[in-house]
Design a protein around this motif. Structure first.
Motif, PDB file in Angstrom:
ATOM      1  N   HIS A 132       8.036  -2.810  -1.356  1.00 35.47           N
ATOM      2  CA  HIS A 132       7.126  -3.952  -1.249  1.00 35.47           C
ATOM      3  C   HIS A 132       7.816  -5.148  -1.904  1.00 35.47           C
ATOM      4  CE1 HIS A 132       3.736  -1.502   0.150  1.00 35.47           C
ATOM      5  NE2 HIS A 132       4.063  -0.619  -0.787  1.00 35.47           N
ATOM      6  N   MET A 163       5.654  -9.139  -2.515  1.00 37.66           N
ATOM      7  CA  MET A 163       4.314  -8.738  -2.089  1.00 37.66           C
ATOM      8  C   MET A 163       3.246  -9.335  -3.001  1.00 37.66           C
ATOM      9  SD  MET A 163       2.586  -4.975  -1.791  1.00 37.66           S
ATOM     10  CE  MET A 163       0.861  -4.788  -1.316  1.00 37.66           C
ATOM     11  N   CYS A 187       7.917  -1.807  -6.229  1.00 38.44           N
ATOM     12  CA  CYS A 187       6.999  -2.947  -6.324  1.00 38.44           C
ATOM     13  C   CYS A 187       6.879  -3.343  -7.793  1.00 38.44           C
ATOM     14  CB  CYS A 187       5.639  -2.564  -5.745  1.00 38.44           C
ATOM     15  SG  CYS A 187       4.519  -3.968  -5.506  1.00 38.44           S
TER      16      CYS A 187
END
Length: 455
Positions: free
Chosen positions: A60, A63, A316
């Protein structure tokens, strides 16, 4: 020929042997011995392993989440990937109500193209069918090279969750068009019930992040998704599997012959829920959270016997000051941890220590994700494939620190982890992008991977 990598031990998902690799125009042109070296760049890999580049099928980058944006954008995230031997990353653009699949993907592609340091592909997250108009776009998306879609069975309040009826529509349309559906499986109603109770009781530390999303909360959603996919005979890919009970249900379906794929992540193989009792426990907050030792043992067993298909990272990361937003309230901690630079080194170190074979590490991190997601030019050291190659020194000792990583985050859950063996060179389509601790590639070298329909 443009480049010859000689004297190394080539490792595939099925065999290991000593040979040279000749590269021309970014492709593997020949594998053998005694190639002419006249006018050709030569890299001597004697005493080292030569591996296909890893594919991190779950990241990600840039994000938006939890009131901020993940710390690694496309430049720093793919730079870190290159330095860990990952030559292709999959990112997750998120379609929102009113937006189409291709519009969503193309806007992210425009961000990625000038910055990507390795090749990249997309899964598209579907959050709203726009009165079923999104389903009509699946075929065009597959033709474009987007052959996988993701559904959240969680994050209801954030407007990201799909209900069971929507999930079944997506599973059926994906099956019809040769795509595959990825699932984040947790039960949001049970999570919300737990959170309300803990906040009411003043239980706000990171430990209660785990207790609000314990094993059975993930397992219920795993089992529900598997049951639905089995019932309509649609392929299903379960991302970041972390719990024993859900794993057992997915494995049982696989053994029965259903097309169920299982991904897990290094953080679930290395850490247990005990990390949430630490003073810095908030740094480990991700969803699903790390589980108890029993689940970790089950994951390792499934990896060893070939029942888990892929290992990816769910990369992430967030900055420490952002994690600190939840120091006194776990619900305010942005969910996610770093991992893309650690994936291949971690699994290869496990192989070096005898937990699995090097062939199994290659299968989990390269060959299987390429096969499952239709990356026909990736995933193996085979004549005609892209020259995505990692040279690995099994004798190099390495200790992970935020100081020797290549991301933009300011801390890592992997701080102090000692690895036995480490990548020393990474090539993306024959281009050297990482050399013994240093990123030497160029932003923009990465290309979009157009994938073929799922069989």
């Amino acid at each position: 020929m443009d480049l010859i990598i000689k004297n190394g031990t080539i490792v595939t998902s099925t065999e290991s042997y000593v040979a040279d690799i000749a590269i021309k125009a970014g492709k593997i042109a020949a594998i053998g011995k005694e190639f002419s070296e006249v006018g050709v760049e030569v890299v001597d890999a004697y005493g080292k392993l030569v591996l296909p580049g890893a594919i991190d099928a779950h990241t990600h980058l840039a994000m938006p989440f939890g009131g901020t944006v993940s710390a690694d954008g496309y430049l720093s995230g793919t730079r870190a990937a290159a330095c860990g031997g990952v030559t292709t990353v999959f990112d997750y653009p998120m379609q929102r109500k009113g937006n189409g699949i291709l519009d969503t993907v193309e806007s992210r592609k425009a961000m990625c193209d000038p910055e990507a340091c390795v090749d990249y592909a997309f899964h598209c997250i579907i959050t709203d069918l726009n009165d079923d108009k999104i389903l009509d776009e699946f075929e065009a998306a597959v033709d474009y090279g987007i052959t996988s879609f993701k559904c959240f069975l969680v994050y209801k309040k954030e407007g990201m969750m799909v209900d069971d009826a929507t999930l079944v529509k997506i599973l059926l349309k994906a099956k019809e068009t040769g795509a595959i559906t990825n699932i984040h499986a947790e039960n949001p109603d049970l999570i919300d019930l737990n959170i309300e109770q803990f906040l009411r009781e003043g239980k706000t530390s990171a430990w209660y992040h785990y207790l609000s999303r314990p094993e059975f909360v993930e397992a219920e959603a795993d089992k529900r998704a598997v049951h639905l996919a089995k019932s309509i005979e649609a392929p299903l890919y379960i991302v970041h599997m972390a719990d024993k009970e859900g794993l057992e249900a997915a494995v049982a379906a696989k053994v029965e012959g259903h097309e169920i794929y299982i991904e897990t992540c290094p953080q679930y193989l290395e850490f247990t829920c005990e990390v949430y009792k630490r003073e810095d426990g908030r740094n480990f907050v991700c969803s699903p959270p790390m589980k108890a030792q029993e689940s970790q043992d089950a994951l390792w067993h499934a990896i060893k016997v070939g029942l888990i298909d892929t290992v990816a990272t769910d990369h992430c990361p967030f900055q420490s000051y952002e994690k600190d937003w939840g120091k006194d309230d776990f619900t305010k901690i942005p969910n996610g941890c770093a991992g893309v630079e650690n994936l291949y080194p971690y699994m290869l170190s496990a192989a070096n220590e005898g937990k699995i074979t090097f062939n199994r590490a290659v299968e989990l991190c390269s060959t299987n994700p390429a096969k499952i997601f239709g990356c026909n030019s990736k995933g193996s050291l085979t004549v005609g494939k892209d020259a995505d190659i990692v040279i690995y020194d099994p004798n190099k000792e390495f200790t992970i620190s935020v100081e020797n990583m290549h991301s933009d985050y300011d801390h890592t859950i992997w701080e102090g982890k000692k690895l036995h063996g480490y990548p020393v060179k990474t090539f993306v389509r024959g281009n050297l992008v990482y050399n013994d601790g240093e990123f030497v590639g160029k932003p923009g070298i990465g290309q979009f991977v157009k994938r073929v329909a799922h069989k």
